[in-house]
Motif scaffolding. Structure first.
Motif, short mmCIF file in Angstrom:
data_model
loop_
_atom_site.label_atom_id
_atom_site.label_comp_id
_atom_site.label_asym_id
_atom_site.label_seq_id
_atom_site.Cartn_x
_atom_site.Cartn_y
_atom_site.Cartn_z
N UNK A 1 0.92 -1.20 0.01
CA UNK A 1 0.04 -0.06 -0.01
C UNK A 1 0.89 1.18 -0.25
N UNK A 2 2.17 1.38 0.75
CA UNK A 2 2.82 2.38 0.66
C UNK A 2 3.73 2.32 -0.51
N UNK A 3 3.78 1.65 -1.24
CA UNK A 3 4.76 1.70 -2.50
C UNK A 3 3.89 2.61 -3.50
N UNK A 4 2.58 2.39 -3.79
CA UNK A 4 2.06 2.81 -4.69
C UNK A 4 0.65 3.58 -4.18
N UNK A 5 0.15 4.77 -4.60
CA UNK A 5 -0.90 5.35 -4.39
C UNK A 5 -1.98 4.91 -4.93
N UNK A 6 -3.14 4.07 -4.37
CA UNK A 6 -4.34 3.71 -5.13
C UNK A 6 -4.96 4.85 -5.76
N UNK A 7 -5.71 4.60 -6.96
CA UNK A 7 -6.45 5.72 -7.61
C UNK A 7 -7.43 4.98 -8.57
N UNK A 8 -8.56 4.84 -7.96
CA UNK A 8 -9.66 4.00 -8.79
C UNK A 8 -10.93 4.95 -9.16
#
Length: 667
Positions: free
Chosen positions: A269-276
């Protein structure tokens, strides 16, 4: 006795009949059932139940409404489920049919047992009867802060006692998942933090135990401005002192939001910022409202502002007014203020609303949790979700909510996050929420949307036809979008061509469809949420050719008492299938949006027999043209005769002159 039913009050309120889940969709019905279950088999007075439902501000019809809720529960659970007694109501529940009873039985035995292994077994059995925080989906502030608060404290104490008992027999790793969930849900409970630190340390994870102390200490300082208490400091000291303590020694610390640090789900979760978020519509035109919402959300995201600005926005309004479009546009606009992610989730699929547990699974996976790391238990899902959001800046868009109970477990607990929730009804019991009702467009906004879709030159060339299109669409955003899309894919059509097709009321809803968009389908969502009596009222009242009507006329049309009719009309108004306005000298009057009336009238000709339609209209007109004292109110000229014959003459004349031709009335 309800021998085929099973009731659970821990986690979401759940009822099963012979193992099959029994749906209780109305929030108020669940409040009544929860209150009765918490006190079973004791009788609750009507006044006590009214207080659980409405607190200190019950409506004038509270007692009558409560009777309706009881009747509905009996219909769902069985005629003998809720017993009426002279002093009130009670639920006739058998032994072992309620998780709370089983929990209390095991807990009492455990508290009286001193042998460590048996004590751990009994506490474990008590906790196995529960499914997380009690009453998590019950929208009653009074219940949550009264009997619910006492039950919550008992459950928390039992959870800590269970952890002590398990650690006393060396099961340190086994208690970690539940303790992590506990401190995430109750981040200021130092006793829970202490036990988590102890379990980590005794499991050979000293570094994580010390990190948990620092997390608790930082949280207490940031949120409350205090240092850890003596109990938590003592636990910290024991860990620093080294491995010389008894394994049976429990520790008491204090909660901090179980951030993602200890869990396996945190790293991805920290590696990428979720964007849906879905794409935003460029042609939507409500600049004033949009700018205000953007400002509010940006204020929430600023450092320090989160302690005074509400974290949740509820956009509510009728089907087709653009709630989803507005929420998505605003979320895109404020995305830089929420750099850790923007998540969008649909709460309804088809005609069915999704369960919070299912939605939490989707959100957890979006936040980086591997499928195998998503807990099966509902309470642990909530805890992990809120822990992953702790101290991160994430915006959550929850689209198409049914009620507060569906939404409440999905809201982030961290003040650095924000949520935008769309719904038909106002979700009035969500704490810390700003409410924004979206209504119809203005004529200017409607024309602006057409111009953005079709081009300003094409609209300006047929200004009169553009105004006709706006009028036929009733300034409903969805209808305007559909009209624009149909004209866009037919550049050879004049605006006047489509305006002529929309002129016919019989064809209008058929014309207002394009691709997967349709006004009829949109309105069907609100209609599907109604119960049978409300659906009947929605259909039949559309036959009245009146700009608006009072309760007494609707009551006559439906053949119901005024108080039941008023409750039905208020429910339709809450679903935005009717509009209500106070008219000076006339009281509250109800009306249909033109497109909603067409939809309701389609339904009544499909569903209701001719006799029902004719009877509803005749009864309504008899009430409309007669004052309460029985005197006739003439439409044109009052007949010379009086009494029933005269009344029948007036009603027949009105029916012939005012009602839709397809009703078949003749004077």
């Amino acid at each position: 006795m309800l021998d085929d039913l099973q009731f659970d009050v821990f986690g979401p309120l759940t009822v099963r009949r012979n193992g099959e889940l029994l749906e209780i969709p109305r929030a108020k019905h669940r409040v009544v059932l929860a209150a009765l279950l918490l006190h079973a088999p004791r009788t609750l007075t009507a006044e006590e139940l009214i207080q659980q439902l409405w607190g200190g501000e019950p409506p004038l019809t509270a007692r009558k409404t409560l009777q309706g809720y009881i009747a509905r529960l009996r219909k769902l659970l069985g005629a003998d489920a809720v017993v009426s007694r002279a002093s009130g109501y009670a639920i006739a529940i058998g032994a072992e049919r309620l998780d709370l009873d089983r929990f209390n039985t095991f807990l009492q035995k455990a508290e009286l047992t001193t042998e460590p292994a048996e004590r751990a077994r009994l506490f474990r059995s008590a906790m196995e009867q529960t499914n997380g925080t009690p009453l998590v989906d019950i929208p009653s502030e009074y219940l949550q802060h009264g009997d619910g608060a006492a039950l919550l404290e008992r459950w928390l104490n039992a959870t800590e006692s269970w952890a002590d008992a398990e650690m006393a027999v060396g099961r340190y790793a086994d208690v970690l998942p539940r303790l992590r969930a506990l401190v995430s849900e109750h981040p200021f409970r130092e006793s829970a933090w202490g036990r988590l630190m102890t379990a980590l340390y005794r499991a050979g994870r000293q570094g994580e135990a010390l990190a948990a102390y620092q997390e608790a200490r930082r949280l207490l300082a940031d949120e409350l401005g205090v240092e850890p208490g003596e109990e938590l400091r003592a636990a910290h000291g024991r860990i620093l002192a080294g491995p010389t303590r008894s394994t049976a020694e429990p520790v008491p610390p204090r909660p901090a939001p179980a951030g993602p640090r200890p869990g396996a789900a945190e790293a991805p979760a920290r590696r990428g910022c979720p964007y849906t978020l879905p794409p935003r519509l460029a042609e939507f035109a409500r600049p004033g409202i949009e700018a205000d919402l953007i400002r509010r959300l940006r204020d929430v995201s600023r450092e320090g502002a989160e302690r005074t600005v509400p974290q949740t926005l509820n956009l509510y309004g009728a089907a087709g007014v653009g709630k989803t479009t507005m929420a998505v546009r605003v979320a895109h606009a404020v995305s830089p203020a929420f750099p850790d992610g923007q998540l969008y989730v649909e709460l309804q699929r088809g005609d069915a609303f999704r369960e919070p547990a299912d939605v939490l699974g989707e959100l957890l996976r979006a936040l980086g949790a591997a499928p195998g790391a998503v807990p099966a238990e509902f309470g642990e899902r909530v805890a992990l979700y809120r822990g992953l959001l702790s101290h991160r800046r994430v915006l959550i868009v929850l689209d198409g909510a049914r009620d507060e109970a569906q939404v409440r477990p999905l809201l982030p607990a961290s003040p650095t996050c924000a949520a935008v929730v769309t719904s038909l009804e106002m979700l009035s019991t969500l704490g810390g929420t700003r409410y924004v009702r979206l209504g119809l467009l203005t004529a200017e906004e409607s024309r602006e949307i057409l111009a953005r879709i079709l081009g300003r030159e094409r609209v300006a060339a047929e200004e009169g036809a553009a105004q006709d299109l706006v009028r036929y669409c009733g300034r409903l955003p969805l209808a305007i979008r559909i009209v624009g899309a149909r004209l866009l894919e037919r550049p050879h059509w004049r605006l006047e061509t489509l305006a002529r097709r929309l002129e016919s009321e019989r064809r209008r809803l058929d014309e207002l469809e394009v691709g997967d968009l349709g006004v009829r389908d949109s309105l069907a969502v609100g209609y599907a949420a109604l119960e049978a009596p409300e659906r009947r009222a929605f259909r039949l009242l559309s036959l009245l050719e009146m700009a608006s009507f009072p309760v007494r006329v609707a009551a006559a049309a439906l053949g119901l008492p005024d108080d039941r009719t008023e409750e039905t009309l208020e429910r339709l108004t809450a679903q935005h299938l009717l509009e209500a306005d106070f008219v000076k000298g006339s009281g509250v009057r109800f009306s249909y949006h033109p497109l909603v009336r067409l939809y309701a009238r389609e339904l009544t000709f499909d569903v209701d027999p001719m006799r029902s339609r004719h009877g509803a209209v005749q009864n309504a007109l008899a009430a409309w043209y007669a004052r309460p004292d029985g005197a006739l109110v003439a439409l044109r000229a009052t007949p010379s005769a009086s009494g029933p014959a005269a009344r029948a003459e007036v009603v027949a004349a009105a029916a012939a002159s005012l009602l839709p031709p397809e009703l078949g009335f003749t004077a």
